[in-house]
Design a protein around this motif. Structure first.
Motif, PDB file in Angstrom:
ATOM      1  N   LEU A   1       0.816  -1.207   0.000  1.00 17.89           N
ATOM      2  CA  LEU A   1       0.000   0.000   0.000  1.00 17.89           C
ATOM      3  C   LEU A   1       0.855   1.266   0.000  1.00 17.89           C
ATOM      4  CD1 LEU A   1      -2.754  -0.945   2.631  1.00 17.89           C
ATOM      5  CD2 LEU A   1      -2.856  -1.168   0.136  1.00 17.89           C
ATOM      6  N   GLN A   2       2.167   1.088   0.123  1.00 22.77           N
ATOM      7  CA  GLN A   2       3.071   2.228   0.278  1.00 22.77           C
ATOM      8  C   GLN A   2       3.936   2.497  -0.941  1.00 22.77           C
ATOM      9  OE1 GLN A   2       5.318   1.719   3.934  1.00 22.77           O
ATOM     10  NE2 GLN A   2       3.503   1.108   5.087  1.00 22.77           N
ATOM     11  N   CYS A   3       4.110   1.488  -1.786  1.00 25.23           N
ATOM     12  CA  CYS A   3       5.049   1.636  -2.898  1.00 25.23           C
ATOM     13  C   CYS A   3       4.600   0.796  -4.090  1.00 25.23           C
ATOM     14  CB  CYS A   3       6.445   1.200  -2.445  1.00 25.23           C
ATOM     15  SG  CYS A   3       7.722   1.265  -3.733  1.00 25.23           S
ATOM     16  N   LEU A   4       4.739   1.353  -5.278  1.00 29.27           N
ATOM     17  CA  LEU A   4       4.486   0.647  -6.530  1.00 29.27           C
ATOM     18  C   LEU A   4       5.630   0.967  -7.468  1.00 29.27           C
ATOM     19  CD1 LEU A   4       2.690  -0.913  -8.593  1.00 29.27           C
ATOM     20  CD2 LEU A   4       1.597   1.294  -9.115  1.00 29.27           C
ATOM     21  N   ILE A   5       6.279  -0.070  -7.965  1.00 29.04           N
ATOM     22  CA  ILE A   5       7.404   0.127  -8.879  1.00 29.04           C
ATOM     23  C   ILE A   5       7.005  -0.328 -10.272  1.00 29.04           C
ATOM     24  CG2 ILE A   5       9.767  -0.574  -9.450  1.00 29.04           C
ATOM     25  CD1 ILE A   5      10.322  -0.758  -6.457  1.00 29.04           C
TER      26      ILE A   5
ATOM     27  N   ASP B   1       8.751  -0.457 -13.927  1.00 28.50           N
ATOM     28  CA  ASP B   1       9.994  -0.298 -14.677  1.00 28.50           C
ATOM     29  C   ASP B   1      11.045   0.363 -13.780  1.00 28.50           C
ATOM     30  OD1 ASP B   1       8.617  -1.382 -16.928  1.00 28.50           O
ATOM     31  OD2 ASP B   1       7.746   0.588 -17.299  1.00 28.50           O
ATOM     32  N   HIS B   2      11.535   1.533 -14.170  1.00 28.33           N
ATOM     33  CA  HIS B   2      12.565   2.208 -13.369  1.00 28.33           C
ATOM     34  C   HIS B   2      12.002   3.400 -12.596  1.00 28.33           C
ATOM     35  CE1 HIS B   2      15.660  -0.279 -15.149  1.00 28.33           C
ATOM     36  NE2 HIS B   2      15.208   0.022 -16.355  1.00 28.33           N
ATOM     37  N   THR B   3      10.714   3.382 -12.364  1.00 30.12           N
ATOM     38  CA  THR B   3      10.042   4.462 -11.639  1.00 30.12           C
ATOM     39  C   THR B   3       9.375   3.900 -10.400  1.00 30.12           C
ATOM     40  OG1 THR B   3       9.661   5.711 -13.678  1.00 30.12           O
ATOM     41  CG2 THR B   3       8.306   6.273 -11.774  1.00 30.12           C
ATOM     42  N   ALA B   4       9.591   4.545  -9.270  1.00 24.96           N
ATOM     43  CA  ALA B   4       8.996   4.118  -8.006  1.00 24.96           C
ATOM     44  C   ALA B   4       7.989   5.163  -7.541  1.00 24.96           C
ATOM     45  CB  ALA B   4      10.070   3.912  -6.948  1.00 24.96           C
ATOM     46  N   PHE B   5       6.757   4.743  -7.392  1.00 27.02           N
ATOM     47  CA  PHE B   5       5.701   5.590  -6.851  1.00 27.02           C
ATOM     48  C   PHE B   5       5.593   5.255  -5.364  1.00 27.02           C
ATOM     49  CE2 PHE B   5       4.869   4.797 -11.285  1.00 27.02           C
ATOM     50  CZ  PHE B   5       4.502   6.022 -11.788  1.00 27.02           C
ATOM     51  N   VAL B   6       5.796   6.250  -4.516  1.00 31.91           N
ATOM     52  CA  VAL B   6       5.846   6.016  -3.071  1.00 31.91           C
ATOM     53  C   VAL B   6       4.987   7.068  -2.371  1.00 31.91           C
ATOM     54  CG1 VAL B   6       7.342   5.724  -1.054  1.00 31.91           C
ATOM     55  CG2 VAL B   6       8.230   5.184  -3.336  1.00 31.91           C
ATOM     56  N   LEU B   7       4.222   6.641  -1.371  1.00 31.14           N
ATOM     57  CA  LEU B   7       3.481   7.618  -0.574  1.00 31.14           C
ATOM     58  C   LEU B   7       4.456   8.649  -0.016  1.00 31.14           C
ATOM     59  CD1 LEU B   7       0.962   5.421   1.472  1.00 31.14           C
ATOM     60  CD2 LEU B   7       0.526   6.717  -0.625  1.00 31.14           C
ATOM     61  N   SER B   8       4.096   9.914  -0.103  1.00 27.55           N
ATOM     62  CA  SER B   8       5.008  10.989   0.297  1.00 27.55           C
ATOM     63  C   SER B   8       5.401  10.916   1.768  1.00 27.55           C
ATOM     64  CB  SER B   8       4.383  12.355  -0.015  1.00 27.55           C
ATOM     65  OG  SER B   8       3.131  12.488   0.636  1.00 27.55           O
ATOM     66  N   CYS B   9       4.567  10.261   2.587  1.00 28.93           N
ATOM     67  CA  CYS B   9       4.889  10.140   4.009  1.00 28.93           C
ATOM     68  C   CYS B   9       5.909   9.044   4.295  1.00 28.93           C
ATOM     69  CB  CYS B   9       3.622   9.884   4.826  1.00 28.93           C
ATOM     70  SG  CYS B   9       2.761   8.358   4.391  1.00 28.93           S
ATOM     71  N   CYS B  10       6.228   8.233   3.301  1.00 20.30           N
ATOM     72  CA  CYS B  10       7.151   7.098   3.503  1.00 20.30           C
ATOM     73  C   CYS B  10       8.580   7.519   3.164  1.00 20.30           C
ATOM     74  CB  CYS B  10       6.713   5.903   2.672  1.00 20.30           C
ATOM     75  SG  CYS B  10       5.089   5.248   3.122  1.00 20.30           S
ATOM     76  N   GLU B  11       9.137   8.380   3.985  1.00 18.11           N
ATOM     77  CA  GLU B  11      10.438   8.979   3.695  1.00 18.11           C
ATOM     78  C   GLU B  11      11.563   7.944   3.686  1.00 18.11           C
ATOM     79  OE1 GLU B  11      11.004  12.160   6.433  1.00 18.11           O
ATOM     80  OE2 GLU B  11       9.291  13.326   5.691  1.00 18.11           O
ATOM     81  N   ARG B  12      11.462   6.929   4.535  1.00 19.67           N
ATOM     82  CA  ARG B  12      12.513   5.909   4.591  1.00 19.67           C
ATOM     83  C   ARG B  12      12.601   5.152   3.259  1.00 19.67           C
ATOM     84  NH1 ARG B  12      11.821   3.023   9.694  1.00 19.67           N
ATOM     85  NH2 ARG B  12      10.034   2.017   8.726  1.00 19.67           N
ATOM     86  N   ILE B  13      11.457   4.814   2.691  1.00 20.48           N
ATOM     87  CA  ILE B  13      11.450   4.114   1.407  1.00 20.48           C
ATOM     88  C   ILE B  13      11.960   5.029   0.301  1.00 20.48           C
ATOM     89  CG2 ILE B  13       9.991   2.989  -0.312  1.00 20.48           C
ATOM     90  CD1 ILE B  13       8.183   2.057   1.949  1.00 20.48           C
ATOM     91  N   ILE B  14      11.527   6.277   0.320  1.00 24.83           N
ATOM     92  CA  ILE B  14      11.985   7.244  -0.685  1.00 24.83           C
ATOM     93  C   ILE B  14      13.505   7.374  -0.640  1.00 24.83           C
ATOM     94  CG2 ILE B  14      11.992   9.699  -1.302  1.00 24.83           C
ATOM     95  CD1 ILE B  14       9.012   9.759  -0.506  1.00 24.83           C
ATOM     96  N   ASP B  15      14.058   7.507   0.540  1.00 25.71           N
ATOM     97  CA  ASP B  15      15.514   7.639   0.676  1.00 25.71           C
ATOM     98  C   ASP B  15      16.236   6.382   0.180  1.00 25.71           C
ATOM     99  OD1 ASP B  15      15.217  10.147   1.746  1.00 25.71           O
ATOM    100  OD2 ASP B  15      15.439   9.514   3.832  1.00 25.71           O
ATOM    101  N   ALA B  16      15.676   5.211   0.490  1.00 23.26           N
ATOM    102  CA  ALA B  16      16.336   3.956   0.135  1.00 23.26           C
ATOM    103  C   ALA B  16      16.337   3.702  -1.369  1.00 23.26           C
ATOM    104  CB  ALA B  16      15.650   2.800   0.852  1.00 23.26           C
ATOM    105  N   LEU B  17      15.341   4.242  -2.079  1.00 20.46           N
ATOM    106  CA  LEU B  17      15.225   3.978  -3.514  1.00 20.46           C
ATOM    107  C   LEU B  17      15.740   5.118  -4.389  1.00 20.46           C
ATOM    108  CD1 LEU B  17      11.667   2.336  -3.739  1.00 20.46           C
ATOM    109  CD2 LEU B  17      13.881   1.220  -3.444  1.00 20.46           C
ATOM    110  N   SER B  18      16.078   6.237  -3.778  1.00 18.46           N
ATOM    111  CA  SER B  18      16.381   7.450  -4.543  1.00 18.46           C
ATOM    112  C   SER B  18      17.576   7.310  -5.476  1.00 18.46           C
ATOM    113  CB  SER B  18      16.594   8.632  -3.592  1.00 18.46           C
ATOM    114  OG  SER B  18      17.675   8.365  -2.708  1.00 18.46           O
ATOM    115  N   CYS B  19      18.511   6.432  -5.151  1.00 17.52           N
ATOM    116  CA  CYS B  19      19.705   6.276  -5.995  1.00 17.52           C
ATOM    117  C   CYS B  19      19.454   5.388  -7.211  1.00 17.52           C
ATOM    118  CB  CYS B  19      20.860   5.695  -5.180  1.00 17.52           C
ATOM    119  SG  CYS B  19      21.486   6.796  -3.906  1.00 17.52           S
ATOM    120  N   ASP B  20      18.469   4.517  -7.133  1.00 21.15           N
ATOM    121  CA  ASP B  20      18.261   3.519  -8.182  1.00 21.15           C
ATOM    122  C   ASP B  20      17.022   3.759  -9.037  1.00 21.15           C
ATOM    123  OD1 ASP B  20      20.493   1.967  -7.283  1.00 21.15           O
ATOM    124  OD2 ASP B  20      19.247   1.221  -5.647  1.00 21.15           O
ATOM    125  N   TYR B  21      16.113   4.597  -8.580  1.00 22.04           N
ATOM    126  CA  TYR B  21      14.854   4.784  -9.286  1.00 22.04           C
ATOM    127  C   TYR B  21      14.514   6.264  -9.424  1.00 22.04           C
ATOM    128  CZ  TYR B  21      13.918  -0.198  -8.617  1.00 22.04           C
ATOM    129  OH  TYR B  21      13.991  -1.572  -8.655  1.00 22.04           O
TER     130      TYR B  21
END
Length: 231
Positions: A43-47, A49-69
């Motif tokens: 419910l928090q993330c949908l990937i 291809d090379h694009t990650a859609f993440v709920l804006s409140c999920c900062e930890r996931i955003i930070d973890a994926l920012s280098c690759d997506y």
């Protein structure tokens, strides 16, 4: 793919994935969600291809994926209540995306329009939780509505019985929420022992027919943890 996003409410699954060489990214806890889905990764993330859609409140996931997506923060209408809480709950099968179109985030729908991904509408908002993709054109689901919709497509569907999946606080969970598919390794990982499911023989045979490996992450009953997102 060497990373896995999942809830650590049941740490044995994260521990096992680390043993398989994955870097684990813990999902967030979202207080406004129902208690049994506050930490559900699907419910928090949908990937796509090379694009990650993440709920804006999920900062930890955003930070973890920012280098690759390419990161796209989502959830402008997110309230934690159904169906707004399912704005990222969709499952990709090749060039198709299965989900409840009215519930999907507008940024996801725009991406699909631009990149030629066909949206397949189903009534089930929890589409990702309800489906186990095992190939680019094959899924497993217990949702009869999804089964009936996909009969008119080239996606192969294995229907299974409902229930037999634990979800603390709910009557039962879903097999998609108790699993994750690593496309690179052609492997489905189950949160629990797939042999405990009444339809285990059909599930394993279906996966085998597509050259997909099956791994049980524990010997316990299957548990819906909100899925595993490999990235």
């Amino acid at each position: 793919m060497n990373k896995a996003i999942l809830s650590e409410k049941y740490p044995q699954f994260a521990t096992k994935l680390r043993e398989y060489g994955y870097e684990v990214i813990p999902s967030e806890t979202i207080p406004c969600n129902m208690p049994y889905e506050r930490d559900h990764a699907d419910l928090q993330c949908l990937i796509l291809d090379h694009t990650a859609f993440v709920l804006s409140c999920c900062e930890r996931i955003i930070d973890a994926l920012s280098c690759d997506y390419r990161l796209i923060p989502c959830g402008d209408r997110f309230t934690g209540k159904y169906p707004d809480n399912t704005c990222l709950s969709a499952v990709q099968c090749g060039s198709k995306l299965i989900g409840r179109i009215a519930s999907l985030d507008e940024k996801v729908k725009e991406y699909c329009r631009i990149h030629g991904i066909k949206l397949i509408n189903v009534n089930q908002g929890y589409a990702k939780c309800s489906c186990v993709p095992i190939a680019d054109n094959a899924i497993i689901t217990a949702d009869n509505g999804i089964v009936n919709t996909l009969r008119n497509t080239d996606i192969d569907v294995l229907p299974i019985g409902k229930g037999s999946i634990q979800l603390e606080g709910a009557e039962y969970g879903f097999l998609g929420g108790a699993s994750g598919y690593d496309r690179d390794n052609k492997t489905v990982y189950f949160c629990g022992n797939i042999n405990h499911h009444p339809d285990s023989k059909q599930i394993k045979s279906f996966c085998e027919s597509y050259g997909t490996n099956v791994v049980s992450l524990s010997d316990n009953d299957l548990t819906d943890i909100g899925g595993i997102i490999f990235c």
